[in-house]
Design an enzyme around this catalytic site. Sequence first.
Site, PDB file in Angstrom:
ATOM      1  N   HIS A   1      62.089  57.130  67.950  1.00  0.00           N
ATOM      2  CA  HIS A   1      60.781  57.731  67.676  1.00  0.00           C
ATOM      3  C   HIS A   1      59.909  57.793  68.928  1.00  0.00           C
ATOM      4  CE1 HIS A   1      61.420  57.764  63.341  1.00  0.00           C
ATOM      5  NE2 HIS A   1      62.010  56.594  63.507  1.00  0.00           N
TER       6      HIS A   1
ATOM      7  N   LYS B   1      65.424  63.368  65.940  1.00  0.00           N
ATOM      8  CA  LYS B   1      64.011  63.356  65.576  1.00  0.00           C
ATOM      9  C   LYS B   1      63.260  64.426  66.370  1.00  0.00           C
ATOM     10  CE  LYS B   1      64.886  59.324  63.233  1.00  0.00           C
ATOM     11  NZ  LYS B   1      65.368  57.967  63.252  1.00  0.00           N
TER      12      LYS B   1
ATOM     13  N   SER C   1      59.732  52.431  63.499  1.00  0.00           N
ATOM     14  CA  SER C   1      59.925  53.620  62.666  1.00  0.00           C
ATOM     15  C   SER C   1      59.027  53.663  61.448  1.00  0.00           C
ATOM     16  CB  SER C   1      61.393  53.708  62.235  1.00  0.00           C
ATOM     17  OG  SER C   1      61.785  52.526  61.563  1.00  0.00           O
TER      18      SER C   1
HETATM   19  C1  LIG Z   1      66.411  57.232  62.726  1.00  0.00           C
HETATM   20  C2  LIG Z   1      66.588  55.999  63.514  1.00  0.00           C
HETATM   21  C3  LIG Z   1      67.858  55.634  63.968  1.00  0.00           C
HETATM   22  C4  LIG Z   1      69.098  56.347  63.542  1.00  0.00           C
HETATM   23  O1  LIG Z   1      69.191  57.597  64.112  1.00  0.00           O
HETATM   24  P1  LIG Z   1      70.012  58.758  63.353  1.00  0.00           P
HETATM   25  O2  LIG Z   1      70.231  59.757  64.408  1.00  0.00           O
HETATM   26  O3  LIG Z   1      69.143  59.225  62.242  1.00  0.00           O
HETATM   27  O4  LIG Z   1      71.265  58.133  62.856  1.00  0.00           O
HETATM   28  C5  LIG Z   1      67.951  54.541  64.792  1.00  0.00           C
HETATM   29  N1  LIG Z   1      66.864  53.826  65.137  1.00  0.00           N
HETATM   30  C6  LIG Z   1      65.635  54.136  64.691  1.00  0.00           C
HETATM   31  C7  LIG Z   1      64.470  53.309  65.126  1.00  0.00           C
HETATM   32  C8  LIG Z   1      65.471  55.221  63.851  1.00  0.00           C
HETATM   33  O5  LIG Z   1      64.263  55.507  63.367  1.00  0.00           O
END
Ligand SMILES: *Cc1c(COP(=O)(O)O)cnc(C)c1O
Length: 389
Positions: A205, A236, A177
């Site tokens: 991602h 995302k 991330s």
């Molecule tokens: C954003 C993210 C999460 C959490 O997801 P949300 O839906 O925002 O709670 C988990 N793992 C990674 C690698 C992330 O970037």
Amino acid sequence: MDFLSKYLTEIKQLELHRELYTYSFRDAVHAQMDGKEYLILASNNYLGLTHDPAIKQAAMAAINEYGTGSGGARLTIGSHPHYALLEQELAEFKGAEAAVAFNTGYMANVGVISSLVGTGDTIYSDELNHASIVDGCRLSRARVTIFQHSDVNHLSSLLAQSPSNGQKLIVVDGVFSMDGDIAPVDDIVDIAEKYNALVMVDDAHATGVIGPGGHGTAAHFGLKERIHIQMGTFSKALGSEGGFVAGRKTIIEFLINKARSFIYSTALSPATIAAARAAIQQLTSRPELVQKLSRNACFMRRSLRDAGLPVGEGVTPIIPVIVGSAGATIALVQELRREEVIVSAIRPPTVPAGTSRLRITVSAAHEEAELAVAAEKIAAAAKRLRIVV
Ligand SMILES: *Cc1c(COP(=O)(O)O)cnc(C)c1O
């Protein structure tokens, strides 16, 4: 209450204090604040789907038909029809037998890891894994063994010394991330099979971003069911919110019965789930979106590099520019905000000390021309402040 203000003073001195800002998004990548318009290079809205007309329509139709809230946890009151349909479509999208949705990606990671392994088991976790994986590991009470970032030799040597009893779980971000690099999941799967370990990949991602058609890490490497747990999010590239897990039927049934973050939390609203469904449909019917994202990511990486910034060779839309100190990172981000360009300042504990950075993210909704201007502004600001270059 003294300890609270003491903590806040301390993190201010260390330039690690955080604040909330309010922006009004006009579309996926432009937002307004105090009468100024900003170009957003900080969001994970990789395909611009938050503002897609068909998806907004689907969400509104779901509210009209089923109301604004779900009214309870799914095991206690059942769920609106979009849930089962979404999970079926997700399983298909991920090439898995079944899937289950969680309220957030965070809750998916915490729920899955803490229910799959426990006391007597061992987790092998990449040192740069997302905080929600770290928290899932802590909550599980399993032994946690951290391996050096994407270092398969290190992982292999740790597994070779592993205790002979207990479950083994290897967990990685598919796309990291804060660094935007892709985990060597093909090699990880080989090692896992040798040592009889489960493999979990966090595709937060990667979904909508890598692999043919944006199907994620498993598709990128052609691994399919060799990854036991494909975790992902709607939050995302899919422009909504929520998390999910795809895998074998047994795993999904097990999670529904065991994962506390699934069992003890009110289900997502019909609008959210309908939006996620519509997003998967858009992704499937418009593969050019993923191609545009990939073109924009390459274009931005090249533009930043040509402007003299140290940007790596990666292919994903997450572009880190390592600054080093937290203070300098904040100064640079504030300077860019004055120029109406929004990038994220990423500091400890999100990243290791001394690796504070700009995190620049690109979307399919950006135009090349505005990316080019932004790249120039970022490089010029860095030079002015004598940072990085
Ligand atoms: C954003 C993210 C999460 C959490 O997801 P949300 O839906 O925002 O709670 C988990 N793992 C990674 C690698 C992330 O970037």
